[in-house]
Design a protein around this motif. Structure first.
Motif, PDB file in Angstrom:
ATOM      1  N   ASN A 440     -49.600  18.801  -9.217  1.00 24.81           N
ATOM      2  CA  ASN A 440     -49.693  19.381 -10.560  1.00 24.81           C
ATOM      3  C   ASN A 440     -51.009  20.113 -10.759  1.00 24.81           C
ATOM      4  OD1 ASN A 440     -47.210  18.721 -11.880  1.00 24.81           O
ATOM      5  ND2 ASN A 440     -47.877  16.600 -12.087  1.00 24.81           N
ATOM      6  N   TYR A 449     -48.631  21.048 -15.733  1.00 21.75           N
ATOM      7  CA  TYR A 449     -47.592  20.515 -14.851  1.00 21.75           C
ATOM      8  C   TYR A 449     -47.027  21.646 -13.999  1.00 21.75           C
ATOM      9  CZ  TYR A 449     -47.524  16.250 -17.698  1.00 21.75           C
ATOM     10  OH  TYR A 449     -47.868  15.096 -18.332  1.00 21.75           O
ATOM     11  N   TRP A 455     -41.637  22.482  -7.542  1.00 23.24           N
ATOM     12  CA  TRP A 455     -41.186  21.222  -6.948  1.00 23.24           C
ATOM     13  C   TRP A 455     -40.026  21.437  -5.979  1.00 23.24           C
ATOM     14  CZ3 TRP A 455     -44.178  17.129  -7.426  1.00 23.24           C
ATOM     15  CH2 TRP A 455     -45.010  17.012  -8.526  1.00 23.24           C
ATOM     16  N   ARG A 530     -53.291  14.251 -19.003  1.00 17.27           N
ATOM     17  CA  ARG A 530     -52.107  15.071 -19.278  1.00 17.27           C
ATOM     18  C   ARG A 530     -51.310  14.443 -20.417  1.00 17.27           C
ATOM     19  NH1 ARG A 530     -52.522  15.580 -13.608  1.00 17.27           N
ATOM     20  NH2 ARG A 530     -52.740  17.772 -13.004  1.00 17.27           N
ATOM     21  N   ALA A 533     -45.796  12.150 -19.873  1.00 16.94           N
ATOM     22  CA  ALA A 533     -45.296  12.352 -18.519  1.00 16.94           C
ATOM     23  C   ALA A 533     -44.110  13.296 -18.579  1.00 16.94           C
ATOM     24  CB  ALA A 533     -44.891  11.018 -17.887  1.00 16.94           C
ATOM     25  N   LYS A 534     -44.290  14.474 -18.030  1.00 14.85           N
ATOM     26  CA  LYS A 534     -43.216  15.449 -18.067  1.00 14.85           C
ATOM     27  C   LYS A 534     -42.055  14.956 -17.209  1.00 14.85           C
ATOM     28  CE  LYS A 534     -42.328  20.381 -17.508  1.00 14.85           C
ATOM     29  NZ  LYS A 534     -42.880  21.683 -17.071  1.00 14.85           N
ATOM     30  N   LYS A 536     -38.777  14.883 -15.094  1.00 18.64           N
ATOM     31  CA  LYS A 536     -38.013  15.791 -14.239  1.00 18.64           C
ATOM     32  C   LYS A 536     -36.606  15.233 -14.095  1.00 18.64           C
ATOM     33  CE  LYS A 536     -41.199  15.411 -11.137  1.00 18.64           C
ATOM     34  NZ  LYS A 536     -42.293  14.955 -12.012  1.00 18.64           N
TER      35      LYS A 536
END
Length: 575
Positions: A440, A449, A455, A530, A533-534, A536
């Motif tokens: 990231n 991110y 990814w 950050r 938590a992004k 996915k």
């Protein structure tokens, strides 16, 4: 005779011209070669070296001052994982600790390019030295004037923010308004101070003459001078956004008035009313018991850590009212706890050279934030990161060998780099989390991110194949060559902040008070966390990646136990 002499003179003139021509041609050829090499290095530094690209040979690495460390004695079973993306030695040697050390030296070349990829983009800070400028009408707050500023005895004693590259008047005003302060003051073009009391000593308007680092034509104070704005009118819309954090239900201390310096008795008291009152008094804690509101700091007499039965207060919390009796509700106001925000360089050079070593993405910046606030001293860095310096890590610009900082951040893991330090705090984090955090950072900076496209690209598996081995070899080499180590696991530090931080501070030979550690706990996140938590919608680690990482985890765990350290936390393996 004269004719022969004339011929000789003519020949010498031609030879002199020929010599001059050859010299000029030689210099031009050398210059072209140098420019070509420089262009190649810049291109490699800006793109980063792919993991399948040929890396410098050991002979070339020795010419640039990189010493190949000795092979490690095997601390555990050899790893039997195949990595197609890299050209490796024989299969029976490519996953042993010996191979990890050799591989790590190659990766240091790759790492240095990535760490300094943004350095060339850093513009030099402009020195402000021009006449006083007009305060533009686009700023929403009310300009109160220019005032004197003493960093040691501040009038605006609330939150403090630094941004040595992008500070603007609006940014400072909004930051102070969101934290429920009444005034915002700017100094040195890059520093923002918040408070609820207007400074008493006014200065001449022309003495506030330094341009904001992030806004041309706007004034952000001066040398020991504050440009102060009233932000009361900004607080109404900001009130909906600012955080009032519920800390829990706790047993009230025996004498509330002695424990808390400010109090209010109000019929139909609500959380918002108490928080507003304590914010104006510049206290970070708001404590409610019945119709009583108390304001103060976390202290030894009242450390809000171990709460009472949550069921006894849950209804009161949901109704924004507090229970009576011996229980009280505790909230953290938007006001920053400033008891531990003062920092400075060491007054005398440190006799012990201490490293804060970790794999990238293991929380080194967060650990530096905790150490600086706990000890009151800046931490240094083996590198220079402009983004960190611009946010207040002033040790970034100090030479890492100056010994004016309490410890020095490093990600290096070669024998020579390790043996330079007298002792080290070795910070270890779950490799799955570390790899994702560093990926990231590499593609989106300290707070961003990486995109789903990053990814799902080939860069991610190449990154894992390259960096997973470095995570293991970094620990193995510090265990082998480190002279005096304190091993700290990121997860344990996060879970038990004060006990672990106390160990780190004692290791650094610094004495701190319990109240200062409680202040650090109040400011635990820092500026480089950050947001959330992004999530996915896919699993970034393939089964092949998991097999690779799990084998490295087992090797490191056995090596730690072999040195009489506690092994890795259980959550590391298996995934």
């Amino acid at each position: 005779m004269a004719k022969a002499f004339f011929r000789l003179q003519k020949f010498l003139r031609r030879a002199q011209f020929l010599l001059f021509f050859l010299t000029a041609a030689y210099l031009m050829a050398g210059s072209l070669l140098l420019l070509q090499r420089t262009r190649l290095v810049i291109q490699q530094g800006s793109r980063g070296t792919p993991s399948n690209q040929a890396l410098p040979a050991p002979e070339e690495m020795s010419r640039v001052g990189i010493v190949e460390p000795r092979s490690l004695q095997s601390p555990g079973p050899r790893l039997l994982v195949h990595m197609d993306a890299l050209q490796e030695p024989a299969l029976d040697q490519q996953h042993s600790p010996r191979w990890l050390v050799s591989r790590n030296s190659e990766l240091r070349q790759l790492r240095r390019r990535w760490f300094h990829r943004f350095t060339s983009d850093q513009e030099p800070l402009q020195t402000a030295g021009f006449k006083a400028m007009k305060h533009t009408a686009e700023h929403k707050g009310t300009y109160m004037g220019c005032f004197t500023h003493d960093s040691r005895e501040r009038t605006l004693k609330g939150a403090v923010f630094y941004d040595l590259r992008k500070m603007t008047v609006t940014h400072c005003q909004e930051a102070c308004a969101e934290r429920a302060y009444s005034y915002a003051g700017l100094a040195y073009g890059a520093e923002c101070y918040c408070g609820n009391s207007l400074p008493a000593a006014a200065a001449k308007p022309e003495e506030c003459n330094i341009e904001c680092k992030g806004e041309k034509g706007s004034v952000c104070g001066g040398v020991n001078r504050l440009s102060v704005y009233g932000v009361e009118e900004l607080r109404a819309p900001a009130r909906r956004r600012r955080n009032i954090i519920y800390r829990g239900c706790f047993r009230a201390p025996e004498n509330l008035t002695d424990t808390f310096p400010a109090s209010l008795i109000q019929p139909n008291l609500t959380v918002e009313m108490c928080s507003e009152f304590c914010s104006k008094k510049e206290f970070p804690l708001a404590v409610i018991r019945g119709q009583e509101c108390y304001c103060g700091y976390p202290t030894r007499r009242f450390p809000p850590r171990e709460g009472t039965d949550g069921l006894r207060c849950s209804g009161a919390h949901n109704a924004s009212r507090a229970p009576g009796g011996q229980d009280c509700l505790v909230y953290q106001t938007p006001v920053q706890d400033t008891r531990c925000t003062d920092r400075k360089f060491l007054t005398t050079k440190s006799k012990v050279f201490v490293a804060l070593s970790s794999f990238p993405g293991a929380g080194n910046t967060w650990a530096r934030h905790l150490i600086e606030h706990a000890t009151g001293y800046y931490t240094g860095s083996y590198y220079f990161d402009g983004a960190l310096y611009n946010k207040g890590f002033k040790g970034e610009k100090d030479h890492w060998r100056s010994r004016r900082t309490i410890c020095v951040k490093t990600h290096e893991s070669g024998k020579t780099e390790i043996e330079m330090f007298d002792s080290a705090i070795l910070l270890i984090r779950n490799p799955y989390k570390s790899l994702m955090a560093e990926f990231n950072r590499k593609y989106a900076g300290h707070l961003g991110y990486a995109t789903d496209r990053n990814w799902k690209s080939k860069e991610w598996p190449d990154f894992v194949n390259s960096y997973a081995s470095w995570w293991a070899s970094h620990v193995l080499e510090w265990l082998k060559y480190g002279k005096r180590l304190l091993v700290v696991h990121y997860e344990e530090l996060k879970q038990s902040l004060i006990p672990k931080l106390k160990e780190m501070v004692e290791f650094l030979n610094v004495t701190v008070t319990e109240d200062r550690l409680l202040c650090v706990e109040n400011n635990r996140d820092g500026n480089f966390k950050r947001s959330g938590a992004k999530q996915k919608n896919f699993e970034p680690f393939t089964q092949e990646m998991k097999d690779l990482i799990n084998r490295y985890i087992l090797t490191v765990d056995e090596a730690l136990r072999g040195r009489n350290f506690s092994g890795l936390p259980r959550e590391y393996v298996p995934r």
